[in-house]
Design a protein around this motif. Structure first.
Motif, short mmCIF file in Angstrom:
data_model
loop_
_atom_site.label_atom_id
_atom_site.label_comp_id
_atom_site.label_asym_id
_atom_site.label_seq_id
_atom_site.Cartn_x
_atom_site.Cartn_y
_atom_site.Cartn_z
N THR A 83 -10.35 1.28 11.54
CA THR A 83 -9.07 1.61 10.90
C THR A 83 -8.12 0.41 11.04
OG1 THR A 83 -8.14 2.47 12.97
CG2 THR A 83 -9.25 4.06 11.53
N TYR A 123 -8.29 4.13 16.73
CA TYR A 123 -7.46 3.92 17.91
C TYR A 123 -8.03 4.65 19.12
CZ TYR A 123 -3.12 2.82 20.31
OH TYR A 123 -2.20 2.31 21.19
N ASP A 139 -15.34 13.96 23.10
CA ASP A 139 -14.99 12.59 23.48
C ASP A 139 -16.02 11.62 22.90
OD1 ASP A 139 -14.45 10.24 24.74
OD2 ASP A 139 -14.34 11.08 26.77
N GLY A 190 0.81 -1.21 0.00
CA GLY A 190 0.00 0.00 0.00
C GLY A 190 0.85 1.26 0.00
N ASP A 191 2.19 1.13 -0.02
CA ASP A 191 3.05 2.32 0.00
C ASP A 191 3.06 3.06 -1.34
OD1 ASP A 191 3.81 2.26 2.60
OD2 ASP A 191 5.59 1.03 2.27
N GLU A 237 -5.31 0.46 12.44
CA GLU A 237 -4.78 0.51 13.80
C GLU A 237 -5.61 -0.39 14.72
OE1 GLU A 237 -2.35 2.87 13.19
OE2 GLU A 237 -1.40 2.02 14.95
N VAL A 278 -11.31 -0.48 6.78
CA VAL A 278 -11.53 0.42 5.64
C VAL A 278 -10.21 1.09 5.31
CG1 VAL A 278 -12.61 2.64 5.01
CG2 VAL A 278 -13.97 0.87 6.14
N GLN A 281 -6.77 1.81 2.30
CA GLN A 281 -5.96 1.36 1.17
C GLN A 281 -5.70 -0.14 1.18
OE1 GLN A 281 -1.61 2.36 0.71
NE2 GLN A 281 -2.56 4.10 -0.28
N GLY A 323 -7.65 10.32 10.53
CA GLY A 323 -7.82 10.76 9.14
C GLY A 323 -6.56 10.61 8.32
N ALA A 324 -5.82 9.52 8.54
CA ALA A 324 -4.62 9.25 7.74
C ALA A 324 -5.04 8.99 6.29
CB ALA A 324 -3.89 8.02 8.29
N GLY A 383 -13.06 8.64 16.69
CA GLY A 383 -11.70 8.42 17.20
C GLY A 383 -10.75 7.97 16.12
N ILE A 384 -10.88 8.60 14.95
CA ILE A 384 -10.05 8.29 13.78
C ILE A 384 -9.33 9.57 13.36
CG2 ILE A 384 -10.17 7.72 11.31
CD1 ILE A 384 -12.45 5.78 11.98
P1 FAD Z 1 -4.69 7.31 15.21
O1 FAD Z 1 -4.00 7.93 14.06
O2 FAD Z 1 -3.87 7.00 16.42
O3 FAD Z 1 -5.86 8.30 15.61
C1 FAD Z 1 -6.66 8.16 16.73
C2 FAD Z 1 -7.50 9.41 16.83
O4 FAD Z 1 -8.42 9.26 17.86
C3 FAD Z 1 -6.71 10.67 17.12
O5 FAD Z 1 -7.01 11.63 16.13
C4 FAD Z 1 -7.22 11.13 18.49
O6 FAD Z 1 -7.32 12.53 18.59
C5 FAD Z 1 -8.59 10.49 18.52
N1 FAD Z 1 -9.09 10.19 19.86
C6 FAD Z 1 -8.42 9.61 20.90
N2 FAD Z 1 -9.24 9.42 21.95
C7 FAD Z 1 -10.44 9.93 21.58
C8 FAD Z 1 -11.70 10.02 22.22
N3 FAD Z 1 -11.89 9.54 23.47
N4 FAD Z 1 -12.72 10.61 21.57
C9 FAD Z 1 -12.56 11.07 20.31
N5 FAD Z 1 -11.37 10.99 19.63
C10 FAD Z 1 -10.35 10.42 20.27
N6 FAD Z 1 -5.08 2.67 7.97
C11 FAD Z 1 -6.37 2.38 7.75
O7 FAD Z 1 -7.27 2.78 8.51
N7 FAD Z 1 -6.72 1.57 6.70
C12 FAD Z 1 -5.81 1.10 5.82
O8 FAD Z 1 -6.19 0.36 4.89
C13 FAD Z 1 -4.44 1.41 6.02
N8 FAD Z 1 -3.47 0.97 5.17
C14 FAD Z 1 -2.19 1.37 5.37
C15 FAD Z 1 -1.21 1.00 4.44
C16 FAD Z 1 0.11 1.42 4.62
C17 FAD Z 1 1.13 1.02 3.63
C18 FAD Z 1 0.43 2.18 5.74
C19 FAD Z 1 1.85 2.65 5.94
C20 FAD Z 1 -0.50 2.54 6.67
C21 FAD Z 1 -1.84 2.14 6.50
N9 FAD Z 1 -2.82 2.50 7.41
C22 FAD Z 1 -4.11 2.20 7.15
C23 FAD Z 1 -2.49 3.14 8.69
C24 FAD Z 1 -2.68 4.64 8.67
O9 FAD Z 1 -1.51 5.27 8.20
C25 FAD Z 1 -2.94 5.16 10.11
O10 FAD Z 1 -1.90 4.76 10.94
C26 FAD Z 1 -4.25 4.67 10.70
O11 FAD Z 1 -5.30 4.89 9.80
C27 FAD Z 1 -4.52 5.43 11.99
O12 FAD Z 1 -5.62 4.84 12.62
P2 FAD Z 1 -6.45 5.67 13.68
O13 FAD Z 1 -6.99 6.89 13.04
O14 FAD Z 1 -7.41 4.69 14.28
O15 FAD Z 1 -5.40 5.98 14.81
#
Ligand code: FAD
Length: 332
Positions: A247, A224, A317, A150-151, A249, A262, A264, A281-282, A278-279
């Motif tokens: 996600t 996460y 939250d 996915g890079d 994660e 969901v 790439q 938006g990567a 709690g996503i």
């Molecule tokens: P985080 O980035 O850690 O975000 C967590 C968020 O939750 C933060 O914004 C924080 O502010 C918020 N939060 C924390 N606590 C609370 C709360 N109590 N209430 C409200 N908000 C809160 N990711 C995917 O999802 N799908 C893919 O298919 C995918 N493919 C990838 C492929 C490659 C090659 C690579 C390198 C990465 C891939 N990723 C993929 C990973 C992606 O880059 C991110 O790391 C991932 O999407 C982050 O997930 P997240 O938003 O759950 O976690």
């Protein structure tokens, strides 16, 4: 080289209509829409291929949804799907009719079928595509798919071999809509397979309890930020009659099954409503959901990038916001 052909002998865009118990997989109608575009660009015909027992209704539907011609191979041997008879019948049709492009859904069945067809016909097969185009000067299929985990995105074209085949992820294109006034030809083809091609047998079909998130009109996704507690996300999804997604994660933490990821390297969804809880938006996550009609983001960080792509943002939250929303919806 085996399989090298005179490419001039090959024309038309074919779409394999995957069906189970007489019901077409949605991805087949998505491919028909894209196939129509590609065929028009190439100035060629769009041909759908239906195999099964009693599937004429699907042939009619394929015409309504954009096919110029539907090839129907109807026989009890094609029910249920088995790679042997399907693969052999398709090999025969390719050798008889020389399609230039063949599109197949990237479902479990489609992935199995595509490999069975590509090997004996020496076709060039690009798997799990997320974008398809036609190269203007050559008319070649440009099949795009994530690569290196996915890079990067790779664009693959098949220069010497035919047909140019691609499996395509469900959910990346909008389904073709039926037009009852459309006209086309339905052609019954000769069935060339018999029991000798049935090298495997379906003993039992077990349908898992995971609904395909790509079909849902409402998706509530957790990241996460849920810290592993998907309860509020599940309750909100249930109140809205939607599906739960996540996600990468969250999947990697083992909080939820991979079929709900969901992005790439996960699934592509385009629901009417996508609620991200709690996503962050990567980009890799956005790639799988940013064509949703309405995106709502719930995040306690006002600077979270997800807000740039959201139609509505709630800074707060998720453990407070999700239950409050659920309660409001349930009161209605
Ligand atoms: P985080 O980035 O850690 O975000 C967590 C968020 O939750 C933060 O914004 C924080 O502010 C918020 N939060 C924390 N606590 C609370 C709360 N109590 N209430 C409200 N908000 C809160 N990711 C995917 O999802 N799908 C893919 O298919 C995918 N493919 C990838 C492929 C490659 C090659 C690579 C390198 C990465 C891939 N990723 C993929 C990973 C992606 O880059 C991110 O790391 C991932 O999407 C982050 O997930 P997240 O938003 O759950 O976690």
């Amino acid at each position: 080289m085996p399989g090298e052909v005179d490419t001039e002998d090959y024309a038309d865009v074919w779409v394999f209509i995957e069906q189970h118990d007489g019901e077409a997989a949605k991805v087949s109608w998505e491919l028909l829409a894209k196939g129509r575009e590609l065929a028009d660009e190439k100035g060629e015909r769009l041909v759908a291929l239906v195999m099964g027992d009693s599937v004429t209704h699907l042939a009619e539907e394929a015409i309504e949804r954009g096919a110029d011609e539907v090839l129907v191979a109807e026989d009890p041997i094609f029910e249920p799907y088995l790679p042997g008879p399907y693969g052999e019948q398709f090999r025969y049709l390719v050798e008889e009719r020389h399609p230039d492009v063949v599109l197949i859904g990237g479902s479990h069945t489609g992935r199995d079928f595509a490999g069975r067809v590509a090997v004996p016909t020496y076709a060039g097969l690009t798997a799990d595509c997320t974008e398809l185009d036609i190269e203007p000067d050559t008319g070649l299929l440009l099949a795009k798919r994530p690569t290196f985990g996915g890079d990067a995105m790779a664009t693959i074209k098949c220069v010497e071999h035919r047909p140019q085949m691609a499996t395509v992820r469900p959910g990346v294109f909008d389904a073709a809509q039926p037009d009852p006034d459309r006209e086309g030809t339905i052609t019954e083809v000769e069935v060339v397979v018999d029991e000798s091609h049935q090298r495997s047998r379906m003993i039992e079909r077990v349908v898992g309890d995971i609904t395909d998130i790509t079909d849902a009109n409402v998706v509530v996704a957790g990241g996460y930020g849920t810290e592993g507690d998907f309860g509020p996300v599940e309750d909100l999804a249930a109140a809205l009659g939607g599906e739960v997604a996540a996600t990468r994660e969250a999947v990697e933490e083992g909080w939820i099954e991979a079929a709900r990821q969901v992005g790439q390297t996960g699934k592509t969804v385009k629901p009417d409503l996508y609620i991200a809880c709690g996503i962050s938006g990567a980009i890799q996550h956005l790639e799988g959901m940013n064509d949703s009609k309405t995106i709502v983001a719930i995040n306690d960080d006002p600077n979270a990038p997800i807000f740039d792509d959201a139609d509505y943002g709630i800074v707060g939250d998720l453990f407070e916001i999700c239950p409050a929303l659920t309660e409001l919806i349930e009161q209605k």
